[in-house]
Scaffold this motif. Structure first.
Motif, PDB file in Angstrom:
ATOM      1  N   TYR A 219      51.052  50.188 -30.312  1.00 51.86           N
ATOM      2  CA  TYR A 219      50.418  49.035 -29.667  1.00 51.86           C
ATOM      3  C   TYR A 219      49.896  49.369 -28.274  1.00 51.86           C
ATOM      4  N   MET A 220      50.578  50.269 -27.547  1.00 46.54           N
ATOM      5  CA  MET A 220      50.116  50.584 -26.202  1.00 46.54           C
ATOM      6  C   MET A 220      49.114  51.735 -26.191  1.00 46.54           C
ATOM      7  N   SER A 221      48.907  52.402 -27.344  1.00 46.21           N
ATOM      8  CA  SER A 221      48.004  53.550 -27.412  1.00 46.21           C
ATOM      9  C   SER A 221      46.708  53.265 -28.149  1.00 46.21           C
ATOM     10  N   ALA A 222      46.688  52.233 -28.981  1.00 47.92           N
ATOM     11  CA  ALA A 222      45.469  51.925 -29.730  1.00 47.92           C
ATOM     12  C   ALA A 222      44.295  51.776 -28.760  1.00 47.92           C
ATOM     13  N   PRO A 223      43.180  52.415 -29.047  1.00 43.93           N
ATOM     14  CA  PRO A 223      42.037  52.315 -28.132  1.00 43.93           C
ATOM     15  C   PRO A 223      41.675  50.865 -27.829  1.00 43.93           C
ATOM     16  N   VAL A 224      41.314  50.599 -26.605  1.00 41.93           N
ATOM     17  CA  VAL A 224      40.956  49.241 -26.196  1.00 41.93           C
ATOM     18  C   VAL A 224      39.847  48.686 -27.079  1.00 41.93           C
ATOM     19  N   SER A 225      38.940  49.553 -27.489  1.00 46.76           N
ATOM     20  CA  SER A 225      37.796  49.120 -28.297  1.00 46.76           C
ATOM     21  C   SER A 225      38.200  48.519 -29.632  1.00 46.76           C
ATOM     22  N   THR A 226      39.408  48.819 -30.110  1.00 44.12           N
ATOM     23  CA  THR A 226      39.859  48.285 -31.400  1.00 44.12           C
ATOM     24  C   THR A 226      40.325  46.839 -31.294  1.00 44.12           C
ATOM     25  N   GLY A 227      40.619  46.398 -30.083  1.00 45.17           N
ATOM     26  CA  GLY A 227      41.180  45.059 -29.905  1.00 45.17           C
ATOM     27  C   GLY A 227      42.653  44.984 -30.278  1.00 45.17           C
ATOM     28  N   LEU A 228      43.268  46.141 -30.570  1.00 40.90           N
ATOM     29  CA  LEU A 228      44.656  46.167 -31.032  1.00 40.90           C
ATOM     30  C   LEU A 228      45.638  46.593 -29.955  1.00 40.90           C
ATOM     31  N   ARG A 229      45.143  47.053 -28.828  1.00 42.28           N
ATOM     32  CA  ARG A 229      46.074  47.401 -27.749  1.00 42.28           C
ATOM     33  C   ARG A 229      46.700  46.121 -27.232  1.00 42.28           C
ATOM     34  N   ASP A 230      48.023  46.072 -27.238  1.00 41.43           N
ATOM     35  CA  ASP A 230      48.724  44.830 -26.901  1.00 41.43           C
ATOM     36  C   ASP A 230      50.042  45.194 -26.233  1.00 41.43           C
ATOM     37  N   PHE A 231      50.083  45.117 -24.914  1.00 36.65           N
ATOM     38  CA  PHE A 231      51.279  45.516 -24.181  1.00 36.65           C
ATOM     39  C   PHE A 231      52.431  44.541 -24.381  1.00 36.65           C
TER      40      PHE A 231
END
Length: 520
Positions: A219-231
């Motif tokens: 969750y903290m590594s998914a590229p921002v562009s995926t919309g899946l990064r969620d701290f």
């Protein structure tokens, strides 16, 4: 692998059949289709053990060092850079870093068979609902964890990758998939693993704690562009597992007499006896020591990977280490005196490395294994047999990752408390007042946490991923890696590895047009 497992197990079962007539009454096991093989827990268990054996093999010998080359933390030794231009490209980022680079090809190739085999297990066991806590659920969780972990690495190193999902094979084939789909698939795998892996397991095998930790990392590594990064989601994952582990004295983490400590979330299990040795010390020890004292000195080796100046130096010398931090001398060897004798470079001077001799500069110490020394009773006498366990996931990493998430969630005061818990251990349990982190800006924390992760996790194979996910890879490698700085050729596209040429030749769904930008 599938056909080998089917044939071997079928033959074994046939041999132990009660009688010929009884055997003839059974359906031929050699004709079982994949659905039957991978839904049979006994066959799956055998397959999974093979995957685990191959998985820990990723961290053995020189291939275990490749992802650690070309970072701001570790780099190749001088002779390696001089004698192997192709591998030297991993630190120089020159024309030798291309689709034909054999070491990168190997990193790609060694992971995919495990991903594919784990995918078959997930499909076979997941075809029907599994009962929570059952053996089927446990195995499903472990296979999901392995696929998720390996896909996580593949996606961090190469970006868009194929998705190994037998249920959609006819739809997606072997094509590289969009990043959002790749990371959604990784997260789903690790969530399934967290839901089904057992809380405790045999050493070296996945647990729910390991799965929650990796899900947090995803969750903290998914590229921002995926919309899946969620701290927020990442922090919640770490909270679910951290309470089941505890920090231990730092030196115990790398002492072969204390494997699988209370801090260990996942360790690869090794021993100094072939074939279960990892040979890491053979690769990373000092060649000057080897030339002077021989293979029987447990910290001799071949300088395949050495710390950067930044990684081994004190703060007042332009490095990362603060006075009194006990991790420094557990992680890095500075003194090469051996039973009262001091080695020198004379045996190596013929190599003519100019000002680049680094054989007696600081070396990685964490994987030294005294059991291989000629002065021990077991008479192994060769650092090639090094076989200490290798940490994969541990609590301090989870805590620092959690603190990073808290900082991103504007909970900086809480983040600092967590970091100070880890730092207190580094000062023997009591953190001096002047070494306690105090209030700082969110951006200052981002810089400081990367240094703290280097101090805590030096040479544990997380640095490349940390730099990529924080967007600092090119900036910090260019500034701190000696060979990268000398060449001056690193570019932003070097954040990812090139897709191997062999993959483009053998996989009809990946062509030269699919190559990562910047590579040929």
């Amino acid at each position: 692998m599938k056909s080998t497992i089917k044939w071997t197990l079928a033959a074994g079962i046939a041999m132990f059949s009660a009688s010929c007539s009884n055997f003839l009454d059974e359906k031929s096991l050699t004709r079982l289709d994949e659905g039957q093989v991978y839904s049979d827990v006994n066959l799956v268990e055998t397959s999974l053990k093979g995957i685990y054996a191959n998985w820990k093999g990723i961290r053995t010998d020189e291939q275990g060092l490749i992802p650690m080359m070309g970072t701001d933390e570790t780099q190749q030794g001088a002779l390696q850079m001089k004698s192997d231009a192709s591998k030297g490209g991993l630190d120089r980022f020159d024309g030798n870093l291309n689709s034909s680079q054999g070491h990168i090809t190997n990193q790609w190739n060694i992971r995919w068979p495990m991903v594919t085999e784990a995918a078959k297990i997930v499909k076979g066991l997941g075809a029907n609902p599994v009962e929570s806590g059952s053996r089927e659920a446990k195995l499903l969780g472990e296979a999901s964890f392995i696929r998720g972990f390996l896909d996580f690495q593949l996606a961090m190193y190469w970006g868009e990758i194929p998705i190994s999902d037998p249920d959609r094979a006819s739809e997606i084939g072997g094509h590289r998939q969009p990043l959002k789909d790749v990371w959604a698939f990784i997260i789903a795998d690790l969530q399934r693993a967290a839901d089904n892996c057992p809380k405790t397991n045999d050493p070296g095998r996945a647990t729910s704690g390991a799965a929650w930790m990796m899900l947090g990392k995803a969750y903290m590594s998914a590229p921002v562009s995926t919309g899946l990064r969620d701290f927020a989601k990442a922090a919640a994952c770490f909270e679910k597992m951290m309470g089941d582990y505890s920090l231990v004295p730092y030196k115990n983490l790398f002492d072969y007499a204390t494997p699988n400590t209370a801090e260990a979330v996942l360790e690869f299990q090794f021993s100094p006896v072939y074939p279960n040795n990892n040979k890491i010390q053979f690769q990373i020890g000092s060649r000057a020591v080897q030339a002077f004292f021989g293979d029987g000195c447990y910290y001799s080796g071949y300088d395949k990977l050495v710390p950067t100046h930044y990684a081994y130096s004190s703060v007042d010398s332009g490095g990362v280490w603060e006075p009194g931090d006990q991790r420094r001398f557990e992680a890095i060897r500075y003194d090469f005196t051996y039973y009262g004798e001091v080695p020198n470079l004379d045996p190596l001077k013929w190599e003519d490395l100019g000002n680049d001799y680094d054989e007696l500069l600081p070396h990685v110490k964490k994987y030294e294994d005294f059991r291989t020394d000629k002065h021990t009773e077991n008479k192994i006498n060769n650092m090639w047999n090094s076989g200490k366990n290798i940490p994969v996931l541990r609590l301090a990493d989870a805590k620092l990752s959690y603190a990073e998430c808290l900082n991103e969630l504007n909970r900086g005061a809480e983040a600092i408390i967590v970091v100070n818990e880890v730092r207190a251990r580094a000062w023997g349990g009591v953190l001096p007042e002047d070494k306690k982190w105090k209030a700082m800006s969110q951006d200052a924390f981002r810089t400081a946490i990367l240094d703290e992760r280097m101090r805590e996790l030096f040479a544990e194979d997380w640095r490349r991923i940390d730099l990529i996910r924080t967007g600092k890879y090119v900036e910090l490698v260019k500034a701190r890696n000696k060979w990268t700085k000398q060449s001056g050729t690193i570019q932003e596209f070097n954040t990812l590895f090139p897709i191997p040429d062999t993959e483009m030749k053998l996989n009809p769904d990946i062509t030269p047009a699919d190559q990562n930008p910047g590579y040929r």
